[in-house]
Design a protein around this motif. Sequence first.
Motif, PDB file in Angstrom:
ATOM      1  N   VAL A  28      39.461  56.059  46.626  1.00  0.00           N
ATOM      2  CA  VAL A  28      39.684  54.634  46.429  1.00  0.00           C
ATOM      3  C   VAL A  28      39.174  53.793  47.584  1.00  0.00           C
ATOM      4  O   VAL A  28      38.821  52.631  47.394  1.00  0.00           O
ATOM      5  N   ALA A  29      39.115  54.347  48.791  1.00  0.00           N
ATOM      6  CA  ALA A  29      38.645  53.572  49.930  1.00  0.00           C
ATOM      7  C   ALA A  29      37.200  53.144  49.753  1.00  0.00           C
ATOM      8  O   ALA A  29      36.744  52.193  50.382  1.00  0.00           O
ATOM      9  N   ALA A  30      36.445  53.845  48.899  1.00  0.00           N
ATOM     10  CA  ALA A  30      35.034  53.528  48.686  1.00  0.00           C
ATOM     11  C   ALA A  30      34.859  52.433  47.647  1.00  0.00           C
ATOM     12  O   ALA A  30      33.755  51.981  47.419  1.00  0.00           O
ATOM     13  N   GLN A  31      35.943  52.010  47.008  1.00  0.00           N
ATOM     14  CA  GLN A  31      35.832  51.059  45.914  1.00  0.00           C
ATOM     15  C   GLN A  31      36.390  49.693  46.294  1.00  0.00           C
ATOM     16  O   GLN A  31      37.517  49.574  46.751  1.00  0.00           O
ATOM     17  N   GLY A  32      35.566  48.676  46.078  1.00  0.00           N
ATOM     18  CA  GLY A  32      36.037  47.307  46.172  1.00  0.00           C
ATOM     19  C   GLY A  32      36.143  46.722  47.564  1.00  0.00           C
ATOM     20  O   GLY A  32      36.480  45.550  47.701  1.00  0.00           O
ATOM     21  N   VAL A  33      35.857  47.493  48.623  1.00  0.00           N
ATOM     22  CA  VAL A  33      36.021  46.990  49.982  1.00  0.00           C
ATOM     23  C   VAL A  33      34.809  47.381  50.818  1.00  0.00           C
ATOM     24  O   VAL A  33      34.423  48.547  50.859  1.00  0.00           O
ATOM     25  N   THR A  34      34.198  46.394  51.484  1.00  0.00           N
ATOM     26  CA  THR A  34      33.172  46.636  52.489  1.00  0.00           C
ATOM     27  C   THR A  34      33.643  45.999  53.794  1.00  0.00           C
ATOM     28  O   THR A  34      34.746  45.467  53.879  1.00  0.00           O
ATOM     29  N   ASP A  35      32.800  46.024  54.785  1.00  0.00           N
ATOM     30  CA  ASP A  35      33.170  45.394  56.051  1.00  0.00           C
ATOM     31  C   ASP A  35      33.332  43.885  55.900  1.00  0.00           C
ATOM     32  O   ASP A  35      34.066  43.251  56.667  1.00  0.00           O
ATOM     33  N   LYS A  36      32.656  43.308  54.880  1.00  0.00           N
ATOM     34  CA  LYS A  36      32.639  41.852  54.757  1.00  0.00           C
ATOM     35  C   LYS A  36      33.323  41.320  53.498  1.00  0.00           C
ATOM     36  O   LYS A  36      33.662  40.137  53.441  1.00  0.00           O
ATOM     37  N   VAL A  37      33.502  42.162  52.487  1.00  0.00           N
ATOM     38  CA  VAL A  37      33.954  41.678  51.183  1.00  0.00           C
ATOM     39  C   VAL A  37      35.043  42.580  50.609  1.00  0.00           C
ATOM     40  O   VAL A  37      35.004  43.797  50.789  1.00  0.00           O
ATOM     41  N   VAL A  38      35.991  41.967  49.895  1.00  0.00           N
ATOM     42  CA  VAL A  38      36.925  42.704  49.054  1.00  0.00           C
ATOM     43  C   VAL A  38      36.800  42.131  47.648  1.00  0.00           C
ATOM     44  O   VAL A  38      36.808  40.918  47.455  1.00  0.00           O
ATOM     45  N   LYS A  39      36.640  43.012  46.660  1.00  0.00           N
ATOM     46  CA  LYS A  39      36.385  42.585  45.281  1.00  0.00           C
ATOM     47  C   LYS A  39      37.653  42.639  44.433  1.00  0.00           C
ATOM     48  O   LYS A  39      38.368  43.636  44.438  1.00  0.00           O
ATOM     49  N   ILE A  40      37.887  41.561  43.688  1.00  0.00           N
ATOM     50  CA  ILE A  40      38.974  41.476  42.719  1.00  0.00           C
ATOM     51  C   ILE A  40      38.354  41.217  41.350  1.00  0.00           C
ATOM     52  O   ILE A  40      37.493  40.354  41.210  1.00  0.00           O
ATOM     53  N   GLY A  41      38.794  41.963  40.330  1.00  0.00           N
ATOM     54  CA  GLY A  41      38.271  41.780  38.980  1.00  0.00           C
ATOM     55  C   GLY A  41      39.282  41.090  38.076  1.00  0.00           C
ATOM     56  O   GLY A  41      40.491  41.172  38.298  1.00  0.00           O
ATOM     57  N   ALA A  42      38.768  40.396  37.042  1.00  0.00           N
ATOM     58  CA  ALA A  42      39.646  39.725  36.083  1.00  0.00           C
ATOM     59  C   ALA A  42      38.993  39.700  34.715  1.00  0.00           C
ATOM     60  O   ALA A  42      37.792  39.454  34.606  1.00  0.00           O
ATOM     61  N   TYR A  43      39.776  39.940  33.671  1.00  0.00           N
ATOM     62  CA  TYR A  43      39.330  39.752  32.286  1.00  0.00           C
ATOM     63  C   TYR A  43      39.968  38.464  31.782  1.00  0.00           C
ATOM     64  O   TYR A  43      41.133  38.178  32.061  1.00  0.00           O
ATOM     65  N   ASP A  44      39.202  37.658  31.041  1.00  0.00           N
ATOM     66  CA  ASP A  44      39.676  36.331  30.670  1.00  0.00           C
ATOM     67  C   ASP A  44      39.108  35.922  29.319  1.00  0.00           C
ATOM     68  O   ASP A  44      37.999  36.330  28.954  1.00  0.00           O
ATOM     69  N   ALA A  45      39.864  35.099  28.585  1.00  0.00           N
ATOM     70  CA  ALA A  45      39.449  34.641  27.248  1.00  0.00           C
ATOM     71  C   ALA A  45      38.726  33.305  27.364  1.00  0.00           C
ATOM     72  O   ALA A  45      39.283  32.251  27.069  1.00  0.00           O
ATOM     73  N   LEU A  46      37.467  33.362  27.805  1.00  0.00           N
ATOM     74  CA  LEU A  46      36.680  32.140  27.949  1.00  0.00           C
ATOM     75  C   LEU A  46      36.073  31.694  26.624  1.00  0.00           C
ATOM     76  O   LEU A  46      35.621  30.556  26.490  1.00  0.00           O
ATOM     77  N   THR A  47      36.045  32.590  25.649  1.00  0.00           N
ATOM     78  CA  THR A  47      35.648  32.267  24.281  1.00  0.00           C
ATOM     79  C   THR A  47      36.737  32.796  23.344  1.00  0.00           C
ATOM     80  O   THR A  47      37.736  33.334  23.798  1.00  0.00           O
ATOM     81  N   GLY A  48      36.550  32.632  22.030  1.00  0.00           N
ATOM     82  CA  GLY A  48      37.540  33.125  21.086  1.00  0.00           C
ATOM     83  C   GLY A  48      38.593  32.076  20.773  1.00  0.00           C
ATOM     84  O   GLY A  48      38.347  30.872  20.915  1.00  0.00           O
ATOM     85  N   PRO A  49      39.801  32.497  20.378  1.00  0.00           N
ATOM     86  CA  PRO A  49      40.807  31.552  19.882  1.00  0.00           C
ATOM     87  C   PRO A  49      41.550  30.755  20.948  1.00  0.00           C
ATOM     88  O   PRO A  49      42.196  29.765  20.629  1.00  0.00           O
ATOM     89  N   ILE A  50      41.494  31.151  22.238  1.00  0.00           N
ATOM     90  CA  ILE A  50      42.252  30.427  23.272  1.00  0.00           C
ATOM     91  C   ILE A  50      41.366  30.077  24.482  1.00  0.00           C
ATOM     92  O   ILE A  50      41.745  30.322  25.632  1.00  0.00           O
ATOM     93  N   PRO A  51      40.212  29.448  24.273  1.00  0.00           N
ATOM     94  CA  PRO A  51      39.323  29.165  25.403  1.00  0.00           C
ATOM     95  C   PRO A  51      39.885  28.138  26.382  1.00  0.00           C
ATOM     96  O   PRO A  51      39.541  28.177  27.571  1.00  0.00           O
ATOM     97  N   LEU A  52      40.745  27.213  25.919  1.00  0.00           N
ATOM     98  CA  LEU A  52      41.353  26.248  26.842  1.00  0.00           C
ATOM     99  C   LEU A  52      42.201  26.979  27.881  1.00  0.00           C
ATOM    100  O   LEU A  52      42.121  26.718  29.081  1.00  0.00           O
ATOM    101  N   THR A  53      43.007  27.923  27.388  1.00  0.00           N
ATOM    102  CA  THR A  53      43.838  28.715  28.287  1.00  0.00           C
ATOM    103  C   THR A  53      42.974  29.524  29.247  1.00  0.00           C
ATOM    104  O   THR A  53      43.253  29.589  30.453  1.00  0.00           O
ATOM    105  N   GLY A  54      41.925  30.143  28.719  1.00  0.00           N
ATOM    106  CA  GLY A  54      41.049  30.953  29.554  1.00  0.00           C
ATOM    107  C   GLY A  54      40.382  30.152  30.658  1.00  0.00           C
ATOM    108  O   GLY A  54      40.307  30.590  31.817  1.00  0.00           O
ATOM    109  N   LYS A  55      39.916  28.960  30.328  1.00  0.00           N
ATOM    110  CA  LYS A  55      39.279  28.106  31.339  1.00  0.00           C
ATOM    111  C   LYS A  55      40.268  27.723  32.421  1.00  0.00           C
ATOM    112  O   LYS A  55      39.941  27.707  33.614  1.00  0.00           O
TER     113      LYS A  55
END
Length: 393
Positions: A28-55
């Motif tokens: 896990v130490a090799a994933q998502g972290v470098t000396d300069k960056v830490v990565k966070i992922g997100a899934y979101d409903a930007l289209t479909g039936p609830i785009p207002l909520t997703g935005k």
Amino acid sequence: MRIKRFIRQLAGVFAGAALIAAAVQQPVAAQGVTDKVVKIGAYDALTGPIPLTGKQMSAGWNAAVNAANDAGGVNGRKIELLIEDDGYEPSRAMAAVRKLVERDQVLVMTGLGTPTTVVAAKYLEQAKVPLLFPMGASSTQLNHAGLKQLFMAHPAYLTQAEIIVGWMIDHVGVKKPCLVYQVDPSGEDHFAGAKKAVAARKMELSAAETFERGTTDFSAQVLKMKNAGCDFVYTATTLEASARLVTAADRIGFKPKYAGFTTQADATLIKLLGPLAEGFYAADMMARPESDAPAVKAYLANMKKYAPDVDPTFFTAYAYSAMQLVIEAIREAGPQPTREKVISALEKWNPKQSEMMGPIVFSANDHDGKRSLYMIQVKDGKWVQVSDWIVAK
């Protein structure tokens, strides 16, 4: 030659599968972290039936990340937030989450939607990737499912339904309670909570109507509830669906009391319904935007700075606060954060005081962090608090 070529192709397939498996299982130490960056992922409903909520969710997440980065990031690293659109579809959410984990190699995940979170949580549990404070809830499949990688700050829908329906009966004089709920795990949670509330008061639900995800026409459901004599409807629906339901009911002269759960405690509902929103009840779990609290003022200022085209709502507030908690968990994981260290830090939150959500409590055996709500109501076109905090039993 054909046999040899087939064998080479088959070997390539197996090699590719092995690489994917290795990507999920690598240290896990090799994933998502470098000396300069830490990565966070997100899934979101930007289209479909609830785009207002997703935005609104994306705007809140981004505002918190940008504010943190402008203040120096987390433990000397900038935060990189990667958001994938899933259209509020579980199959697309699975594809989005796999991409973020296996290709983008994020450290942790968050997201929007109960049906999408249910499938994402199962995959992330196997991949051993923390899923932190998604917007959604399910007592059986999320909040109380005992998942080691999942940490919830949004109250379970069973808990919410039990509190809301019970409070409406006790304080608003409801005699014939009813509900409308979506056919999925979240809807079943609401239904179970509503049944628990009425049973505790030796009552029964006068009607319990269902609908499929993405439904836009609620004519049949409101007609059945009108014929059942319902004087109160618990809208166990998305915000957009709730607005459509109330509008459909008004067209046939059906005017019960309404109450929704936390996702409807939002200024968008008033905008969508206009005068029809007057008197609508909902449960809230966030500090109100009119509060003088410094944290609320900072949130509103950061929304104006980083998302000037998005009005502050319940969803922007939840996303902003949840992302602040994600960043705090990574900070507490130390100068070399790993997924295991993030989980270890979270399990020591007993409690962690969120300036906008109140206390969040976790332990090694309980990752359901929030079990309190208060009621609000639309009065003169604005949400007004009408109860003290209510803690689930």
